[in-house]
Design a protein around this motif. Structure first.
Motif, PDB file in Angstrom:
ATOM      1  N   ARG A 171      -4.078  -3.652  -7.073  1.00 12.40           N
ATOM      2  CA  ARG A 171      -4.793  -4.659  -5.327  1.00 12.40           C
ATOM      3  C   ARG A 171      -2.550  -4.453  -5.304  1.00 12.40           C
ATOM      4  O   ARG A 171      -2.571  -3.975  -4.116  1.00 12.40           O
ATOM      5  CB  ARG A 171      -5.798  -5.265  -5.515  1.00 12.40           C
ATOM      6  CG  ARG A 171      -5.196  -5.850  -4.325  1.00 12.40           C
ATOM      7  CD  ARG A 171      -7.003  -6.615  -3.209  1.00 12.40           C
ATOM      8  NE  ARG A 171      -7.751  -6.596  -3.791  1.00 12.40           N
ATOM      9  CZ  ARG A 171      -8.917  -7.688  -4.542  1.00 12.40           C
ATOM     10  NH1 ARG A 171      -7.866  -8.431  -5.453  1.00 12.40           N
ATOM     11  NH2 ARG A 171      -9.432  -7.104  -5.339  1.00 12.40           N
ATOM     12  N   ALA A 172      -2.160  -5.870  -6.219  1.00  9.00           N
ATOM     13  CA  ALA A 172      -0.835  -5.335  -5.938  1.00  9.00           C
ATOM     14  C   ALA A 172       0.059  -4.771  -5.754  1.00  9.00           C
ATOM     15  O   ALA A 172       0.523  -4.484  -4.542  1.00  9.00           O
ATOM     16  CB  ALA A 172      -0.203  -7.093  -6.937  1.00  9.00           C
ATOM     17  N   ASP A 173      -0.261  -3.877  -7.040  1.00  6.92           N
ATOM     18  CA  ASP A 173       0.440  -2.598  -6.770  1.00  6.92           C
ATOM     19  C   ASP A 173       0.221  -1.657  -5.621  1.00  6.92           C
ATOM     20  O   ASP A 173       1.335  -1.183  -5.707  1.00  6.92           O
ATOM     21  CB  ASP A 173      -0.092  -1.859  -8.888  1.00  6.92           C
ATOM     22  CG  ASP A 173       0.511  -2.919  -9.430  1.00  6.92           C
ATOM     23  OD1 ASP A 173       1.494  -4.156  -9.649  1.00  6.92           O
ATOM     24  OD2 ASP A 173       0.175  -3.102 -10.817  1.00  6.92           O
ATOM     25  N   PHE A 174      -0.756  -2.177  -5.505  1.00  8.72           N
ATOM     26  CA  PHE A 174      -1.243  -0.710  -4.815  1.00  8.72           C
ATOM     27  C   PHE A 174      -0.245  -0.993  -3.596  1.00  8.72           C
ATOM     28  O   PHE A 174       0.235  -0.320  -2.431  1.00  8.72           O
ATOM     29  CB  PHE A 174      -2.115  -0.691  -4.182  1.00  8.72           C
ATOM     30  CG  PHE A 174      -2.808  -0.315  -3.280  1.00  8.72           C
ATOM     31  CD1 PHE A 174      -2.948   1.263  -3.494  1.00  8.72           C
ATOM     32  CD2 PHE A 174      -3.408  -0.676  -1.845  1.00  8.72           C
ATOM     33  CE1 PHE A 174      -3.760   1.587  -2.162  1.00  8.72           C
ATOM     34  CE2 PHE A 174      -3.928   0.591  -0.970  1.00  8.72           C
ATOM     35  CZ  PHE A 174      -3.837   1.307  -1.187  1.00  8.72           C
ATOM     36  N   ILE A 175      -0.986  -2.269  -2.869  1.00 12.64           N
ATOM     37  CA  ILE A 175      -0.227  -2.862  -1.601  1.00 12.64           C
ATOM     38  C   ILE A 175       1.263  -2.720  -1.216  1.00 12.64           C
ATOM     39  O   ILE A 175       2.195  -2.689  -1.099  1.00 12.64           O
ATOM     40  CB  ILE A 175      -0.199  -4.542  -1.682  1.00 12.64           C
ATOM     41  CG1 ILE A 175      -1.850  -4.501  -1.526  1.00 12.64           C
ATOM     42  CG2 ILE A 175       0.374  -5.545  -0.042  1.00 12.64           C
ATOM     43  CD1 ILE A 175      -2.192  -5.670  -1.062  1.00 12.64           C
ATOM     44  N   ALA A 176       2.280  -2.818  -3.201  1.00 15.43           N
ATOM     45  CA  ALA A 176       3.323  -3.157  -3.065  1.00 15.43           C
ATOM     46  C   ALA A 176       4.041  -1.704  -2.872  1.00 15.43           C
ATOM     47  O   ALA A 176       4.824  -1.482  -2.493  1.00 15.43           O
ATOM     48  CB  ALA A 176       3.635  -3.278  -4.549  1.00 15.43           C
ATOM     49  N   ASN A 177       2.505  -0.539  -3.564  1.00 20.06           N
ATOM     50  CA  ASN A 177       3.334   0.682  -2.976  1.00 20.06           C
ATOM     51  C   ASN A 177       3.531   1.150  -1.825  1.00 20.06           C
ATOM     52  O   ASN A 177       4.516   2.052  -1.439  1.00 20.06           O
ATOM     53  CB  ASN A 177       2.738   1.925  -4.639  1.00 20.06           C
ATOM     54  CG  ASN A 177       3.197   1.479  -5.425  1.00 20.06           C
ATOM     55  OD1 ASN A 177       4.031   1.241  -6.184  1.00 20.06           O
ATOM     56  ND2 ASN A 177       2.054   1.300  -6.679  1.00 20.06           N
TER      57      ASN A 177
ATOM     58  N   THR B  62      10.272   2.925   2.874  1.00 17.95           N
ATOM     59  CA  THR B  62      12.179   4.116   3.342  1.00 17.95           C
ATOM     60  C   THR B  62      12.061   5.235   4.519  1.00 17.95           C
ATOM     61  O   THR B  62      12.896   4.876   4.806  1.00 17.95           O
ATOM     62  CB  THR B  62      11.161   4.811   1.625  1.00 17.95           C
ATOM     63  OG1 THR B  62      10.878   3.871   0.797  1.00 17.95           O
ATOM     64  CG2 THR B  62      12.670   5.677   1.392  1.00 17.95           C
ATOM     65  N   PRO B  63      10.585   5.452   4.845  1.00 14.90           N
ATOM     66  CA  PRO B  63      10.590   6.416   5.803  1.00 14.90           C
ATOM     67  C   PRO B  63      10.876   5.882   7.089  1.00 14.90           C
ATOM     68  O   PRO B  63      12.153   6.014   8.140  1.00 14.90           O
ATOM     69  CB  PRO B  63       9.493   6.965   6.243  1.00 14.90           C
ATOM     70  CG  PRO B  63       8.458   6.329   4.961  1.00 14.90           C
ATOM     71  CD  PRO B  63       9.827   5.733   4.073  1.00 14.90           C
ATOM     72  N   LEU B  64      10.618   4.085   7.132  1.00 17.29           N
ATOM     73  CA  LEU B  64      10.669   3.436   8.683  1.00 17.29           C
ATOM     74  C   LEU B  64      12.946   2.773   8.337  1.00 17.29           C
ATOM     75  O   LEU B  64      13.409   2.316   9.519  1.00 17.29           O
ATOM     76  CB  LEU B  64      10.021   2.011   8.517  1.00 17.29           C
ATOM     77  CG  LEU B  64       8.320   2.275   8.744  1.00 17.29           C
ATOM     78  CD1 LEU B  64       7.733   1.090   8.596  1.00 17.29           C
ATOM     79  CD2 LEU B  64       8.498   2.680  10.639  1.00 17.29           C
ATOM     80  N   ALA B  65      12.610   3.252   7.435  1.00 16.50           N
ATOM     81  CA  ALA B  65      14.468   2.438   7.177  1.00 16.50           C
ATOM     82  C   ALA B  65      15.392   3.749   7.456  1.00 16.50           C
ATOM     83  O   ALA B  65      16.576   3.225   8.074  1.00 16.50           O
ATOM     84  CB  ALA B  65      14.331   1.753   5.739  1.00 16.50           C
ATOM     85  N   SER B  66      14.469   4.948   6.773  1.00 17.85           N
ATOM     86  CA  SER B  66      15.691   6.195   7.594  1.00 17.85           C
ATOM     87  C   SER B  66      15.247   6.489   8.988  1.00 17.85           C
ATOM     88  O   SER B  66      16.633   6.116   9.396  1.00 17.85           O
ATOM     89  CB  SER B  66      15.318   6.946   6.709  1.00 17.85           C
ATOM     90  OG  SER B  66      15.633   8.529   7.141  1.00 17.85           O
TER      91      SER B  66
ATOM     92  N   ASN C 143      10.796  14.598  10.183  1.00 19.95           N
ATOM     93  CA  ASN C 143      10.443  14.834   9.094  1.00 19.95           C
ATOM     94  C   ASN C 143       9.638  13.352   8.342  1.00 19.95           C
ATOM     95  O   ASN C 143       8.514  13.559   7.803  1.00 19.95           O
ATOM     96  CB  ASN C 143      11.356  15.284   7.821  1.00 19.95           C
ATOM     97  CG  ASN C 143      11.940  16.739   8.435  1.00 19.95           C
ATOM     98  OD1 ASN C 143      10.980  17.151   8.815  1.00 19.95           O
ATOM     99  ND2 ASN C 143      13.011  16.902   7.749  1.00 19.95           N
ATOM    100  N   GLN C 144      10.596  11.894   8.286  1.00 17.22           N
ATOM    101  CA  GLN C 144      10.236  11.258   8.127  1.00 17.22           C
ATOM    102  C   GLN C 144       8.983  10.597   8.574  1.00 17.22           C
ATOM    103  O   GLN C 144       8.355   9.833   7.792  1.00 17.22           O
ATOM    104  CB  GLN C 144      11.352   9.872   8.038  1.00 17.22           C
ATOM    105  CG  GLN C 144      12.778   9.888   7.448  1.00 17.22           C
ATOM    106  CD  GLN C 144      11.985  10.485   5.611  1.00 17.22           C
ATOM    107  OE1 GLN C 144      11.400   9.133   5.741  1.00 17.22           O
ATOM    108  NE2 GLN C 144      12.827  11.239   4.931  1.00 17.22           N
ATOM    109  N   THR C 145       8.881  10.676  10.098  1.00 20.12           N
ATOM    110  CA  THR C 145       7.325  10.311  10.741  1.00 20.12           C
ATOM    111  C   THR C 145       6.983  11.293  10.743  1.00 20.12           C
ATOM    112  O   THR C 145       4.592  10.491  10.161  1.00 20.12           O
ATOM    113  CB  THR C 145       7.856  10.127  12.694  1.00 20.12           C
ATOM    114  OG1 THR C 145       7.624  11.737  12.218  1.00 20.12           O
ATOM    115  CG2 THR C 145       8.396   9.247  12.946  1.00 20.12           C
ATOM    116  N   GLY C 146       6.415  12.540   9.729  1.00 20.15           N
ATOM    117  CA  GLY C 146       5.332  13.181   9.465  1.00 20.15           C
ATOM    118  C   GLY C 146       5.457  12.558   8.180  1.00 20.15           C
ATOM    119  O   GLY C 146       3.184  12.657   7.627  1.00 20.15           O
ATOM    120  N   ARG C 147       5.904  12.638   7.366  1.00 19.12           N
ATOM    121  CA  ARG C 147       5.670  11.570   5.909  1.00 19.12           C
ATOM    122  C   ARG C 147       4.857  10.359   6.159  1.00 19.12           C
ATOM    123  O   ARG C 147       3.498  10.016   4.899  1.00 19.12           O
ATOM    124  CB  ARG C 147       6.787  11.612   5.459  1.00 19.12           C
ATOM    125  CG  ARG C 147       6.549  10.412   3.976  1.00 19.12           C
ATOM    126  CD  ARG C 147       7.875  10.293   2.874  1.00 19.12           C
ATOM    127  NE  ARG C 147       7.738   9.764   2.236  1.00 19.12           N
ATOM    128  CZ  ARG C 147       9.089   9.797   1.122  1.00 19.12           C
ATOM    129  NH1 ARG C 147      10.354   9.376   1.943  1.00 19.12           N
ATOM    130  NH2 ARG C 147       8.741   8.396   0.693  1.00 19.12           N
TER     131      ARG C 147
END
Length: 425
Positions: free
Chosen positions: A198-204, A211-215, A243-247
């Motif tokens: 669960r922790a890994d899932f939330i982190a991933n 990443t796309p939000l920062a971009s 492209n990032q919002t689509g991702r």
């Protein structure tokens, strides 16, 4: 309704009284007959006769038991004991599925159930329990309970051989004044594994969204500043932002799909799905993608009906994900083969649907993990093909709901084959 303690005592008293009277029945009967004879022929008063009979009954009740009567009473008492009274501590310990160890005040093992010996190896009396468990947390736990600190003590203990297992251990006294203590082990390994997942899932998921939000945030800042009056830069940045919002939209859709699948119950036999029609519909929907990547989709379908119980929309999603991956990651091979056939290779009749590409293949060490959430063989390649890392995980969940399974074969340089095995109802 359960019997109360008062009712139990009343019942036992009644049985005891009846038993005493039965034991002295002949003597009591003879005495009562003699008293009645005196009443009839001797002219004794009625009050005297009644008092005499009552006295005889009381004497019968308090008369000492004969050896035979005592043996019968003891046998009756053994039968009257509750089933719990007849259980030994060893039998109770054997009924516990988790490891359980009983030890004495001197710290030596009195008994260990089968689960404890399976988990920790041979534990035979009079092995010192402190010698068996040398971890500091176990030493402190055992010493605390032997020191008579009152309430039950708990600690977490990790057993690393032959593989890592995590236990929540409870140490407590057995009753009062018995001089016995117990160590009860509760396996927490699965719960810890789920917590880590669960922790890994939330982190991933957070990373994939961050990443796309920062971009996007960076390009917005650039467009409001240096590139405000630069049409070429503005068009380029807006395309990247789109492209990032689509991702992000694809990732959110996949997360919602996975969540819905996990909440749904297993499918019950009912609606039948024509696999041939479903796969043909998938091929038609992905024809533009195949043409864009230069891949030719070939068909190799067996004759006759190919139907299974299931949900058509979910099975459409399974084959869409598998064929889309084959077109994207196996495009260097130039073709993808979709095949369907009946098989009995596993001992049971099955319908197999295989999606095979002729691309670079998957290294052996990655194959067991490709259906895990966010697992990627090549992160950069996956992102270049707009992958979210959840497609095969969704496939696995849908197939599990259908009672089907996925097998993967791959060879480097020769491509990969993903086969769905459906049981034939």
């Amino acid at each position: 309704m359960a019997e109360t303690s008062t009712q139990t005592r009343t019942r036992r008293t009644a049985k005891l009284t009846a038993g005493r009277l039965y034991q002295n029945r002949w003597m009591l009967a003879a005495a009562i007959l003699a008293v009645l004879a005196v009443r009839l022929f001797g002219g004794a008063s009625g009050g005297f006769t009644a008092a005499t009979i009552v006295a005889l009954v009381l004497v019968a009740l308090i008369a000492p038991r004969t050896p035979a009567a005592r043996r019968m009473a003891e046998a009756s008492a053994r039968v009257e004991r509750s089933p719990l009274d007849r259980l030994s501590g060893e039998k109770l310990a054997a009924a516990v599925a988790e490891p359980l160890i009983i030890f004495g005040r001197d710290g030596t093992v009195v008994h260990a159930n089968e689960a404890a010996e399976t988990a920790f190896g041979a534990i035979r009396p009079p092995l010192p329990v402190l010698l068996k468990f040398r971890a500091p947390e176990m030493q402190a736990l055992i010493e605390a309970v032997l020191g008579g600190e009152g309430t039950a003590q708990t600690a977490d203990y990790v057993e690393r051989v032959p593989f890592e297992r995590v236990y929540r251990v409870t140490a407590s006294a057995v009753g009062r004044g018995t001089g016995l203590f117990v160590l009860a082990f509760k396996d927490q390994s699965e719960a810890r594994r789920i917590d880590r997942m669960r922790a890994d899932f939330i982190a991933n998921a957070s990373h994939e969204l961050r990443t796309p939000l920062a971009s996007i945030a960076g390009f917005v800042e650039t467009l409001r500043g240096p590139a405000r009056n630069d049409p070429n830069a503005r068009d380029q940045f807006l395309q990247i932002m789109q492209n990032q919002t689509g991702r992000m939209a694809r990732l959110i859709d996949d997360l919602l799909s996975l969540s819905r699948l996990e909440m749904k119950p297993y499918l019950k036999p009912g609606v039948r799905v024509d696999l041939r029609q479903t796969v043909e519909a998938v091929i038609d929907s992905l024809a533009p993608l195949a043409a864009g990547t230069g891949v030719v989709i070939e068909r190799d379908f067996a004759e006759g009906p190919l139907e299974v119980h299931g949900d058509r929309d979910e099975l459409f999603q399974v084959f869409q994900n598998l064929l889309e991956n084959a077109c994207k990651y196996g495009q260097s091979g130039g073709r993808v083969v979709m095949s369907m056939r009946r098989s009995t290779e596993g001992g049971e009749p099955e319908i197999e649907v295989t999606v095979r590409d002729f691309g670079p293949g998957i290294p052996d060490e990655h194959i067991p993990r490709v259906t895990e959430r966010f697992y990627r063989v090549d992160v950069e390649t996956s992102r270049a093909h707009k992958g979210t890392g959840l497609g095969l995980s969704i496939v696995k969940h849908i197939l599990t709901r259908h009672g089907a399974r996925l097998s993967i074969r791959s060879k480097l340089g020769e491509g990969s084959a993903f086969t769905v095995h459906f049981p034939v109802a």
